[in-house]
Design an enzyme around this catalytic site. Structure first.
Site, short mmCIF file in Angstrom:
data_model
loop_
_atom_site.label_atom_id
_atom_site.label_comp_id
_atom_site.label_asym_id
_atom_site.label_seq_id
_atom_site.Cartn_x
_atom_site.Cartn_y
_atom_site.Cartn_z
CB SER A 137 -0.88 0.01 1.26
OG SER A 137 -1.46 1.28 1.46
CE1 TYR A 161 -3.43 0.15 4.10
CE2 TYR A 161 -4.39 -1.94 4.74
CZ TYR A 161 -3.92 -1.09 3.77
OH TYR A 161 -3.90 -1.49 2.45
CE LYS A 165 -2.01 -4.32 3.23
NZ LYS A 165 -2.28 -5.62 2.61
CG ASN A 211 -14.41 2.66 7.45
OD1 ASN A 211 -15.06 3.31 8.26
ND2 ASN A 211 -14.12 1.38 7.61
NE ARG A 244 -5.67 9.77 0.42
CZ ARG A 244 -5.42 10.84 1.14
NH1 ARG A 244 -5.00 11.95 0.53
NH2 ARG A 244 -5.55 10.82 2.46
NE ARG A 306 -10.18 9.15 7.02
CZ ARG A 306 -10.47 8.40 5.95
NH1 ARG A 306 -11.55 7.65 5.91
NH2 ARG A 306 -9.68 8.44 4.89
C1 WQD Z 1 -9.84 9.18 0.32
C2 WQD Z 1 -10.04 10.68 0.51
C3 WQD Z 1 -10.31 11.28 2.83
C4 WQD Z 1 -14.14 9.25 3.38
C5 WQD Z 1 -7.46 4.02 1.05
C6 WQD Z 1 -7.64 2.66 1.63
C7 WQD Z 1 -6.33 2.03 2.01
C8 WQD Z 1 -5.26 2.24 0.97
C9 WQD Z 1 -5.19 3.67 0.50
C10 WQD Z 1 -4.68 0.35 -0.37
C11 WQD Z 1 -9.25 11.21 1.72
C12 WQD Z 1 -11.58 11.58 2.03
C13 WQD Z 1 -12.96 9.73 2.83
C14 WQD Z 1 -15.16 10.15 3.76
C15 WQD Z 1 -13.79 11.97 3.02
N1 WQD Z 1 -5.48 1.40 -0.15
N2 WQD Z 1 -12.80 11.07 2.65
N3 WQD Z 1 -14.93 11.49 3.56
O1 WQD Z 1 -7.82 6.94 3.36
O2 WQD Z 1 -6.80 7.29 1.05
O3 WQD Z 1 -7.11 4.95 2.05
O4 WQD Z 1 -6.50 4.02 0.05
O5 WQD Z 1 -3.86 -0.05 0.36
O6 WQD Z 1 -6.60 0.64 2.13
O7 WQD Z 1 -8.42 2.77 2.80
O8 WQD Z 1 -9.06 6.28 1.23
O9 WQD Z 1 -11.37 6.61 0.46
O10 WQD Z 1 -10.92 6.60 2.95
O11 WQD Z 1 -10.14 8.54 1.57
O12 WQD Z 1 -13.61 13.19 2.86
O13 WQD Z 1 -16.25 9.77 4.28
O14 WQD Z 1 -11.41 10.93 0.78
O15 WQD Z 1 -10.04 12.32 3.76
O16 WQD Z 1 -8.81 12.53 1.41
P1 WQD Z 1 -7.65 6.48 1.97
P2 WQD Z 1 -10.46 6.96 1.59
#
Ligand code: WQD
Length: 350
Positions: A137, A161, A165, A211, A244, A306
């Site tokens: 990851s 997490y 990894k 999530n 992202r 968060r």
């Molecule tokens: C993306 C963006 C949040 C939820 C994921 C996987 C993890 C890894 C990396 C593989 C961020 C924002 C999110 C919400 C929001 N993948 N957000 N409101 O945290 O980048 O991690 O990708 O290994 O396994 O979990 O992904 O989709 O949670 O967040 O504003 O209700 O969306 O702050 O900027 P994240 P995410």
């Protein structure tokens, strides 16, 4: 044709990867505990592939089990040998993957993601299977600025997490560094996997609360959730929301196939390789694109940042392009279209 063990093969990325492996004629053994997935995804894969291969059933061996139990892993290798389909390589997806959940339940994450992998390596050693693709990851990286992350970027995970990894990568590197090691090891560092196969038969189907942002987008669009809460509007990014690298799950699956081909033909080694698009999308941009592509409205409001989040996580994917001869083919619009198609066809998951 070669046989591959896919741990966690009924999950989101695992099922899409199994699809492309089967399309290429591999036999696959799937070990899954169904803790966060359903065997229904394999039924759907058979539906997708039945048109091109009436015998597809004979190439899929789905075995329920948990990598925390070493005997469950042994059982798969025992069955494959009895069928005279020796497992040539393992693609290791099985593990827990929620950043926010890992902050609340670190012990569960260390036990599943690290102890489970140690069990797998011990069984692989016993059955002389020394080729492994590991699902790593981008959360292993130290991300402090708005620059693309390459494989030689400092690794400094910032949540449990990511630490699990990074620890597994370390274990695999130590296995590879032994004198005369014959292990071929590739760790694929995913950025943000999203979207679904174009058929709409399989997609991201988190059991219980979602999530991640993308399954929440589709749930708001279909009316199962009232709105999106955006975590933070004061990040040091162009519009203040998190950026992202969203990669289509089919591009990711094809990246595993390219990595498998590389692994099986190259000399013993250890490699960590990014799988991302190199393109950043902010949360606000994602919401607006999803609305435009699918002609739906996504209500949202802002909340505090968060815990465990970073401003900017985007890949430098030049190593994957050069070493694996792989490049992503799908863009953020394809992601929005394909994921919505999945959700509309499966309003209650499967
Ligand atoms: C993306 C963006 C949040 C939820 C994921 C996987 C993890 C890894 C990396 C593989 C961020 C924002 C999110 C919400 C929001 N993948 N957000 N409101 O945290 O980048 O991690 O990708 O290994 O396994 O979990 O992904 O989709 O949670 O967040 O504003 O209700 O969306 O702050 O900027 P994240 P995410």
């Amino acid at each position: 044709m070669k046989s591959i063990l896919v741990t966690g093969g009924t999950g989101f990325i695992g099922s899409h990867t199994c699809l492309v492996l089967l399309e290429k004629g591999y036999n696959i053994f799937i070990l899954d505990s169904f803790i966060n997935s359903s065997s229904q995804s394999i039924e759907k894969i058979i539906l997708i592939l039945n048109e091109i291969d009436k015998d597809i059933n004979r190439k899929i061996h789905l075995i329920k089990g948990d990598i925390k139990n070493q005997s469950d892993i042994e059982n798969v290798f025992h069955i494959s040998n009895k069928l005279n389909k020796k497992i040539e390589a393992v693609i290791h997806f099985a593990g827990l993957k929620s950043v926010s959940d890992s902050v609340l339940n670190p012990i569960t994450y260390w036990e599943n993601n690290v102890s489970g992998t140690i069990n797998l390596c011990k069984v692989m050693e016993k059955y002389k299977c020394k080729n492994i693709l590991f699902s790593s990851s981008a959360t292993v990286y130290k991300s402090e600025s708005n620059k693309l992350l390459s494989e030689d970027n400092i690794c400094e995970p910032y949540n449990p997490y990511g630490y699990t990894k990074f620890t597994v990568e370390r274990i695999l590197s130590d296995i590879s560094n032994r004198e005369l090691s014959e292990w071929r090891i590739v760790c694929l560092r995913y950025f943000n996997p999203v979207g679904a196969h174009k058929s709409g038969y399989i997609g991201e189907n988190p059991l219980g609360k979602a999530n991640n942002i993308y399954p929440q987008l589709t749930r708001v669009a279909i009316g199962k959730q009232s709105k999106i809460y955006i975590f933070g509007s004061d990040w040091p990014t162009y519009d203040g929301t998190g950026v992202r690298d969203y990669i289509h799950v089919m591009d990711l699956a094809e990246g595993h196939l390219s990595a498998m081909n590389y692994l099986l033909k190259e000399k013993p080694q250890f490699k960590a390789i990014n799988l991302g698009t190199g393109i950043g999308t902010s949360v606000l941009e994602f919401i607006r694109t999803f609305e435009k592509v699918n002609n739906v409205e996504i209500p949202f409001s802002f909340r505090d940042r968060r815990k465990g989040d970073k401003a900017f996580l985007v890949a430098d994917n030049s190593l994957a392009k050069s070493l694996l001869n792989w490049t992503p083919k799908r863009n953020i619009e394809d992601i929005c279209r394909d994921g919505w198609n999945w959700q509309k066809n499966n309003p209650y998951g499967f």
